[in-house]
Enzyme design. Structure first.
Site, PDB file in Angstrom:
ATOM      1  N   LYS A  61     -12.638  19.359  -1.058  1.00 54.90           N
ATOM      2  CA  LYS A  61     -13.923  19.646  -1.711  1.00 54.90           C
ATOM      3  C   LYS A  61     -14.284  21.118  -1.639  1.00 54.90           C
ATOM      4  CE  LYS A  61     -16.263  15.266  -1.964  1.00 54.90           C
ATOM      5  NZ  LYS A  61     -17.438  14.472  -1.625  1.00 54.90           N
ATOM      6  N   LYS A  92      -6.692  10.060  -7.611  1.00 57.45           N
ATOM      7  CA  LYS A  92      -7.737   9.061  -7.379  1.00 57.45           C
ATOM      8  C   LYS A  92      -8.760   9.061  -8.523  1.00 57.45           C
ATOM      9  CE  LYS A  92     -10.894   9.969  -4.371  1.00 57.45           C
ATOM     10  NZ  LYS A  92     -11.637  10.368  -3.180  1.00 57.45           N
ATOM     11  N   LYS A  95     -15.637  10.551  -9.268  1.00 60.04           N
ATOM     12  CA  LYS A  95     -16.864  10.880  -9.993  1.00 60.04           C
ATOM     13  C   LYS A  95     -16.796  12.268 -10.593  1.00 60.04           C
ATOM     14  CE  LYS A  95     -19.721   8.315  -6.724  1.00 60.04           C
ATOM     15  NZ  LYS A  95     -20.421   8.391  -5.448  1.00 60.04           N
TER      16      LYS A  95
HETATM   17  P1  TYM Z   1     -18.363   7.749  -2.055  1.00 56.63           P
HETATM   18  O1  TYM Z   1     -19.773   7.794  -2.504  1.00 56.63           O
HETATM   19  O2  TYM Z   1     -17.425   8.817  -2.501  1.00 56.63           O
HETATM   20  O3  TYM Z   1     -17.719   6.365  -2.492  1.00 56.63           O
HETATM   21  C1  TYM Z   1     -18.360   5.129  -2.235  1.00 56.63           C
HETATM   22  C2  TYM Z   1     -17.330   4.075  -1.881  1.00 56.63           C
HETATM   23  O4  TYM Z   1     -16.383   3.951  -2.951  1.00 56.63           O
HETATM   24  C3  TYM Z   1     -15.057   4.086  -2.446  1.00 56.63           C
HETATM   25  N1  TYM Z   1     -14.229   4.733  -3.481  1.00 56.63           N
HETATM   26  C4  TYM Z   1     -13.101   4.209  -3.956  1.00 56.63           C
HETATM   27  N2  TYM Z   1     -12.449   3.064  -3.667  1.00 56.63           N
HETATM   28  C5  TYM Z   1     -11.316   2.811  -4.341  1.00 56.63           C
HETATM   29  N3  TYM Z   1     -10.802   3.660  -5.300  1.00 56.63           N
HETATM   30  C6  TYM Z   1     -11.430   4.813  -5.613  1.00 56.63           C
HETATM   31  N4  TYM Z   1     -10.931   5.625  -6.546  1.00 56.63           N
HETATM   32  C7  TYM Z   1     -12.627   5.135  -4.927  1.00 56.63           C
HETATM   33  N5  TYM Z   1     -13.497   6.190  -4.985  1.00 56.63           N
HETATM   34  C8  TYM Z   1     -14.462   5.915  -4.095  1.00 56.63           C
HETATM   35  C9  TYM Z   1     -15.201   4.964  -1.216  1.00 56.63           C
HETATM   36  O5  TYM Z   1     -14.104   4.809  -0.344  1.00 56.63           O
HETATM   37  C10 TYM Z   1     -16.497   4.459  -0.635  1.00 56.63           C
HETATM   38  O6  TYM Z   1     -16.280   3.304   0.154  1.00 56.63           O
HETATM   39  N6  TYM Z   1     -18.553   9.354   2.693  1.00 56.63           N
HETATM   40  C11 TYM Z   1     -18.788   8.216   1.819  1.00 56.63           C
HETATM   41  C12 TYM Z   1     -20.207   7.713   1.862  1.00 56.63           C
HETATM   42  C13 TYM Z   1     -20.711   7.408   3.226  1.00 56.63           C
HETATM   43  C14 TYM Z   1     -20.366   6.293   4.034  1.00 56.63           C
HETATM   44  C15 TYM Z   1     -21.153   6.424   5.212  1.00 56.63           C
HETATM   45  C16 TYM Z   1     -19.479   5.232   3.864  1.00 56.63           C
HETATM   46  C17 TYM Z   1     -21.638   8.123   3.915  1.00 56.63           C
HETATM   47  N7  TYM Z   1     -21.922   7.541   5.100  1.00 56.63           N
HETATM   48  C18 TYM Z   1     -21.034   5.503   6.234  1.00 56.63           C
HETATM   49  C19 TYM Z   1     -19.382   4.303   4.917  1.00 56.63           C
HETATM   50  C20 TYM Z   1     -20.154   4.435   6.080  1.00 56.63           C
HETATM   51  C21 TYM Z   1     -18.491   8.634   0.391  1.00 56.63           C
HETATM   52  O7  TYM Z   1     -18.530   9.777   0.046  1.00 56.63           O
HETATM   53  O8  TYM Z   1     -18.290   7.591  -0.460  1.00 56.63           O
END
Ligand code: TYM
Length: 346
Positions: free
Chosen positions: A114, A207, A210
């Site tokens: 990032k 991957k 967003k």
């Molecule tokens: P974020 O917002 O990027 O994504 C949310 C969830 O979606 C999953 N994900 C995917 N799964 C499969 N294929 C993909 N291409 C894909 N893109 C995203 C992510 O693995 C996630 O589960 N850091 C985290 C948010 C967070 C969090 C937490 C998660 C903050 N605090 C505590 C669990 C526990 C994040 O940026 O997810």
């Protein structure tokens, strides 16, 4: 004191909620409601580690909340809220800033991706992001965390933080009634299903994300049926027909991805999907994929639209959820202060 089996997970409100978020995370959030007490959080404080237009951020918080509700998360039986309403997340994150080591954070691949080449210009928040994530989970002393594959490293860090805190303060933890010395649990990642890593529709080695510049790389939860059909028809493939066994997907990332998406949407295994479509050309498989994708997503998309038209209702769900989350978080924070040796009002 026995630990309750509690699920926590979060999704960032950063626009373009996509099929990867849905299949990799939200689908599992919905399932876990049957067996666990669940807390699902719209992590708006994580979102601002990179610049967010304020009005767009507000809209995205409501959009992720709407996606949770439209997908079948029950905010009455479980908890749905946005992170910034529960100050204890930030409070515990500070404690964890002082527990985690620089060396641990330096290994985080997501920061490297990032921040890119211009690391000096990245926010301090982006660097400390995994500590806040550990606080999100541990402020509820959650035991299980459903996520996609890309969050695995962050979860390992959360486990390391829990362990170091328990070690550093072992004596005080025991004196506070935790005889086993385990104040924070080691949260277990739940990375399950055929779509833990949904890939870009334009490049099966990247991957689905967003932030990809091409909207054709992903299916957004806000896409209508025609857009979904167009994106799937344009998705990159190879010239061979589909294999009839899973090992035939090993060197074919695009085919593997589309089969995985189909399997996840249809609630089947990849092997089972290949039994049906082995030998078929992509053109006919893609038609079937459009059908399953549209029939699964369109009720969610339309319910999200309905909810987005009623922001008062969505906001009240978040406020109610935050009020209930705060009770649990405040209790953890109060004990944490006792353990550390802070003076505070009980
Ligand atoms: P974020 O917002 O990027 O994504 C949310 C969830 O979606 C999953 N994900 C995917 N799964 C499969 N294929 C993909 N291409 C894909 N893109 C995203 C992510 O693995 C996630 O589960 N850091 C985290 C948010 C967070 C969090 C937490 C998660 C903050 N605090 C505590 C669990 C526990 C994040 O940026 O997810």
């Amino acid at each position: 004191m026995a630990l309750i089996q509690r699920v926590f997970s979060g999704v960032q409100p950063t626009g373009n909620l996509h099929l990867g978020n849905y299949l990799g995370a939200i689908v599992n959030f919905v399932k876990l409601q049957e067996s666990h007490s669940c807390i699902y959080c719209v992590v708006d404080m994580h979102a601002i580690t990179v610049w967010q237009e304020p009005a767009e951020l507000t809209r995205s918080i409501r959009e992720v909340t709407s996606a949770f509700l439209a997908s079948g998360i029950d905010p009455n039986k479980h908890i749905v809220f946005n992170q910034s309403q529960v100050a204890e997340h930030a409070e515990l994150a500070w404690v964890f800033n002082c527990v985690a080591r620089l060396g641990w954070l330096n290994r985080m691949t997501q920061f490297k991706e990032k921040a890119g080449k211009d690391r000096e210009n990245a926010s301090v928040g982006l660097y400390a992001y995994p500590n806040l994530m550990a606080a999100d989970i541990l402020v509820y002393r959650a035991t299980h965390v459903p996520v996609g594959e890309d969050q695995k490293q962050h979860l390992e860090l959360a486990r390391d933080i829990a362990q170091k805190f328990n070690n550093d303060f072992g004596e005080q933890i025991r004196n506070n009634g935790f005889n086993d010395g385990l104040y924070f649990p080691q949260p277990e990642p739940l990375i399950t299903g055929p779509a833990t890593r949904v890939m870009s529709l334009r490049d099966g080695t990247k991957k689905m994300s967003k932030s990809d510049a091409s909207d054709y790389s992903r299916i957004n939860l806000s896409d209508d049926a025609d857009t979904i059909a167009q994106k799937i028809r344009k998705a990159k493939t190879d010239p061979e027909p589909l294999p009839s066994e899973e090992k035939g997907l090993e060197t074919r990332p695009e085919a593997d991805n589309l089969v995985g998406i189909y399997a996840a949407l249809a609630g089947r295994t990849k092997a089972d999907v290949l039994k049906e479509f082995g030998g078929a050309q992509f053109s006919s498989f893609k038609n079937a994929l459009v059908d399953v994708c549209v029939s699964r997503l369109s009720p969610i998309t339309s319910e999200m639209k309905r909810l987005m038209a009623d922001p008062g209702h969505v906001d009240s769900v978040l406020i109610d959820g935050a009020n209930r989350a705060r009770v649990i978080a405040a209790e953890t924070m109060s004990k944490t202060k006792d353990i550390i040796g802070f003076i505070h009002k009980r």
